[in-house]
Scaffold this motif. Structure first.
Motif, PDB file in Angstrom:
ATOM      1  N   ARG A  74      27.361  34.112  30.304  1.00 20.14           N
ATOM      2  CA  ARG A  74      26.711  35.066  29.409  1.00 20.14           C
ATOM      3  C   ARG A  74      27.489  35.280  28.115  1.00 20.14           C
ATOM      4  NH1 ARG A  74      25.966  39.865  33.491  1.00 20.14           N
ATOM      5  NH2 ARG A  74      27.399  38.615  34.662  1.00 20.14           N
ATOM      6  N   GLY A  75      28.669  34.647  28.005  1.00 19.94           N
ATOM      7  CA  GLY A  75      29.473  34.785  26.801  1.00 19.94           C
ATOM      8  C   GLY A  75      30.275  36.074  26.739  1.00 19.94           C
ATOM      9  N   GLN A  76      30.452  36.752  27.869  1.00 15.69           N
ATOM     10  CA  GLN A  76      31.169  38.024  27.886  1.00 15.69           C
ATOM     11  C   GLN A  76      32.659  37.865  28.176  1.00 15.69           C
ATOM     12  OE1 GLN A  76      29.012  40.081  30.931  1.00 15.69           O
ATOM     13  NE2 GLN A  76      27.427  40.788  29.526  1.00 15.69           N
ATOM     14  N   LEU A  77      33.079  36.695  28.641  1.00 17.72           N
ATOM     15  CA  LEU A  77      34.478  36.508  29.019  1.00 17.72           C
ATOM     16  C   LEU A  77      34.909  35.085  28.698  1.00 17.72           C
ATOM     17  CD1 LEU A  77      36.860  37.888  30.589  1.00 17.72           C
ATOM     18  CD2 LEU A  77      35.992  36.764  32.618  1.00 17.72           C
ATOM     19  N   ARG A  78      36.146  34.948  28.252  1.00 20.57           N
ATOM     20  CA  ARG A  78      36.696  33.627  27.990  1.00 20.57           C
ATOM     21  C   ARG A  78      37.588  33.227  29.155  1.00 20.57           C
ATOM     22  NH1 ARG A  78      39.044  35.145  22.275  1.00 20.57           N
ATOM     23  NH2 ARG A  78      39.864  36.716  23.658  1.00 20.57           N
ATOM     24  N   TRP A  79      37.718  31.920  29.414  1.00 18.82           N
ATOM     25  CA  TRP A  79      38.497  31.419  30.553  1.00 18.82           C
ATOM     26  C   TRP A  79      39.942  31.867  30.477  1.00 18.82           C
ATOM     27  CZ3 TRP A  79      36.409  29.842  34.817  1.00 18.82           C
ATOM     28  CH2 TRP A  79      35.152  29.280  34.801  1.00 18.82           C
ATOM     29  N   TRP A  80      40.547  31.805  29.288  1.00 17.24           N
ATOM     30  CA  TRP A  80      41.963  32.135  29.198  1.00 17.24           C
ATOM     31  C   TRP A  80      42.205  33.625  29.437  1.00 17.24           C
ATOM     32  CZ3 TRP A  80      39.374  29.520  25.304  1.00 17.24           C
ATOM     33  CH2 TRP A  80      38.955  30.273  24.230  1.00 17.24           C
ATOM     34  N   ASP A  81      41.201  34.474  29.168  1.00 17.73           N
ATOM     35  CA  ASP A  81      41.351  35.895  29.492  1.00 17.73           C
ATOM     36  C   ASP A  81      41.429  36.092  31.006  1.00 17.73           C
ATOM     37  OD1 ASP A  81      41.260  36.551  26.819  1.00 17.73           O
ATOM     38  OD2 ASP A  81      39.096  36.913  26.836  1.00 17.73           O
ATOM     39  N   TRP A  82      40.599  35.338  31.720  1.00 21.92           N
ATOM     40  CA  TRP A  82      40.621  35.424  33.180  1.00 21.92           C
ATOM     41  C   TRP A  82      41.932  34.868  33.730  1.00 21.92           C
ATOM     42  CZ3 TRP A  82      39.697  31.522  37.152  1.00 21.92           C
ATOM     43  CH2 TRP A  82      39.588  32.068  38.426  1.00 21.92           C
ATOM     44  N   LEU A  83      42.394  33.760  33.170  1.00 17.80           N
ATOM     45  CA  LEU A  83      43.663  33.188  33.624  1.00 17.80           C
ATOM     46  C   LEU A  83      44.831  34.143  33.341  1.00 17.80           C
ATOM     47  CD1 LEU A  83      43.197  29.467  32.557  1.00 17.80           C
ATOM     48  CD2 LEU A  83      43.089  30.424  34.867  1.00 17.80           C
ATOM     49  N   ALA A  84      44.781  34.871  32.234  1.00 17.37           N
ATOM     50  CA  ALA A  84      45.814  35.865  31.941  1.00 17.37           C
ATOM     51  C   ALA A  84      45.778  36.986  32.972  1.00 17.37           C
ATOM     52  CB  ALA A  84      45.622  36.419  30.539  1.00 17.37           C
ATOM     53  N   ALA A  85      44.581  37.372  33.400  1.00 18.22           N
ATOM     54  CA  ALA A  85      44.462  38.405  34.437  1.00 18.22           C
ATOM     55  C   ALA A  85      45.020  37.889  35.761  1.00 18.22           C
ATOM     56  CB  ALA A  85      43.004  38.820  34.598  1.00 18.22           C
ATOM     57  N   LEU A  86      44.801  36.605  36.064  1.00 20.84           N
ATOM     58  CA  LEU A  86      45.364  36.032  37.288  1.00 20.84           C
ATOM     59  C   LEU A  86      46.879  36.031  37.250  1.00 20.84           C
ATOM     60  CD1 LEU A  86      43.173  32.928  38.196  1.00 20.84           C
ATOM     61  CD2 LEU A  86      43.261  35.143  39.316  1.00 20.84           C
ATOM     62  N   GLU A  87      47.438  35.811  36.062  1.00 25.30           N
ATOM     63  CA  GLU A  87      48.891  35.797  35.924  1.00 25.30           C
ATOM     64  C   GLU A  87      49.483  37.179  36.197  1.00 25.30           C
ATOM     65  OE1 GLU A  87      52.230  34.744  32.547  1.00 25.30           O
ATOM     66  OE2 GLU A  87      50.143  34.219  32.211  1.00 25.30           O
ATOM     67  N   ARG A  88      48.760  38.238  35.839  1.00 22.20           N
ATOM     68  CA  ARG A  88      49.223  39.607  36.083  1.00 22.20           C
ATOM     69  C   ARG A  88      49.119  40.009  37.548  1.00 22.20           C
ATOM     70  NH1 ARG A  88      45.638  42.833  32.100  1.00 22.20           N
ATOM     71  NH2 ARG A  88      44.562  42.936  34.058  1.00 22.20           N
ATOM     72  N   CYS A  89      48.287  39.311  38.293  1.00 22.69           N
ATOM     73  CA  CYS A  89      47.993  39.704  39.668  1.00 22.69           C
ATOM     74  C   CYS A  89      49.239  39.631  40.547  1.00 22.69           C
ATOM     75  CB  CYS A  89      46.906  38.804  40.234  1.00 22.69           C
ATOM     76  SG  CYS A  89      46.460  39.265  41.893  1.00 22.69           S
ATOM     77  N   CYS A  90      49.432  40.651  41.359  1.00 23.24           N
ATOM     78  CA  CYS A  90      50.589  40.724  42.260  1.00 23.24           C
ATOM     79  C   CYS A  90      50.194  40.494  43.711  1.00 23.24           C
ATOM     80  CB  CYS A  90      51.248  42.080  42.147  1.00 23.24           C
ATOM     81  SG  CYS A  90      51.878  42.443  40.517  1.00 23.24           S
ATOM     82  N   SER A  91      48.909  40.637  44.009  1.00 21.79           N
ATOM     83  CA  SER A  91      48.488  40.557  45.404  1.00 21.79           C
ATOM     84  C   SER A  91      47.073  39.980  45.473  1.00 21.79           C
ATOM     85  CB  SER A  91      48.508  41.964  46.007  1.00 21.79           C
ATOM     86  OG  SER A  91      48.097  41.925  47.337  1.00 21.79           O
ATOM     87  N   TYR A  92      46.852  39.126  46.450  1.00 22.56           N
ATOM     88  CA  TYR A  92      45.540  38.510  46.642  1.00 22.56           C
ATOM     89  C   TYR A  92      44.929  39.016  47.951  1.00 22.56           C
ATOM     90  CZ  TYR A  92      46.988  35.475  42.882  1.00 22.56           C
ATOM     91  OH  TYR A  92      47.405  35.009  41.678  1.00 22.56           O
ATOM     92  N   ALA A  93      43.602  39.035  48.013  1.00 22.16           N
ATOM     93  CA  ALA A  93      42.910  39.624  49.151  1.00 22.16           C
ATOM     94  C   ALA A  93      43.211  38.921  50.464  1.00 22.16           C
ATOM     95  CB  ALA A  93      41.399  39.633  48.889  1.00 22.16           C
ATOM     96  N   VAL A  94      43.204  37.602  50.504  1.00 23.51           N
ATOM     97  CA  VAL A  94      43.382  36.906  51.779  1.00 23.51           C
ATOM     98  C   VAL A  94      44.597  36.002  51.820  1.00 23.51           C
ATOM     99  CG1 VAL A  94      40.950  36.983  52.424  1.00 23.51           C
ATOM    100  CG2 VAL A  94      41.787  35.070  51.091  1.00 23.51           C
ATOM    101  N   TRP A  95      45.281  35.769  50.713  1.00 24.26           N
ATOM    102  CA  TRP A  95      46.400  34.830  50.721  1.00 24.26           C
ATOM    103  C   TRP A  95      47.722  35.542  50.967  1.00 24.26           C
ATOM    104  CZ3 TRP A  95      48.047  30.320  51.691  1.00 24.26           C
ATOM    105  CH2 TRP A  95      49.315  29.937  51.293  1.00 24.26           C
ATOM    106  N   SER A  96      48.483  35.006  51.926  1.00 22.59           N
ATOM    107  CA  SER A  96      49.847  35.444  52.169  1.00 22.59           C
ATOM    108  C   SER A  96      50.624  34.233  52.656  1.00 22.59           C
ATOM    109  CB  SER A  96      49.895  36.547  53.223  1.00 22.59           C
ATOM    110  OG  SER A  96      51.234  36.805  53.595  1.00 22.59           O
TER     111      SER A  96
END
Length: 117
Positions: free
Chosen positions: A46-68
């Motif tokens: 829809r043109g509301q988000l760019r890929w690199w913005d999402w990748l930057a959010a992934l970089e900030r992430c400290c915890s994932y729902a199912v991965w340990s």
């Protein structure tokens, strides 16, 4: 933080505004990777988000729902479920069922590869 002492201070009517939280609060980011990836893809279309913005959010992430790293089983099951959904197979409901399905498919592949000329 000494919660009983804070309760005592509150009951005595003392001000709690000058009490600093110890340890300092750090914002932690948690995501469910698959749902987040799906939402990202929909917003990207829809043109509301760019890929690199999402990748930057992934970089900030400290915890994932199912991965340990200590317990990779739920993540493996989640990946297998997504793979099964993509190719149209039935989805296993447990790790043991997933292992049984993989063993059966491996045996079938070996049997068919021995028959083929």
């Amino acid at each position: 933080m000494n919660l009983p002492f804070l309760s005592y201070q509150e009951l005595c009517g003392e001000a709690l505004a000058d009490v600093a939280p110890t340890p300092a609060v750090k914002h932690r980011f948690w995501i469910d990777f698959w749902r987040d990836a799906h939402t990202c893809f929909e917003q990207w279309k829809r043109g509301q988000l760019r890929w690199w913005d999402w990748l930057a959010a992934l970089e900030r992430c400290c915890s994932y729902a199912v991965w340990s790293l200590r317990d990779p089983g739920p993540a493996c099951l989640s990946i297998l479920r997504r793979f099964h959904t993509l190719i149209g197979w039935t989805t296993p409901s447990s790790v043991q069922e997933m292992i049984a399905i993989l063993k059966a498919r491996l045996l079938a592949w070996r049997w068919f590869s021995n028959i083929a000329p």
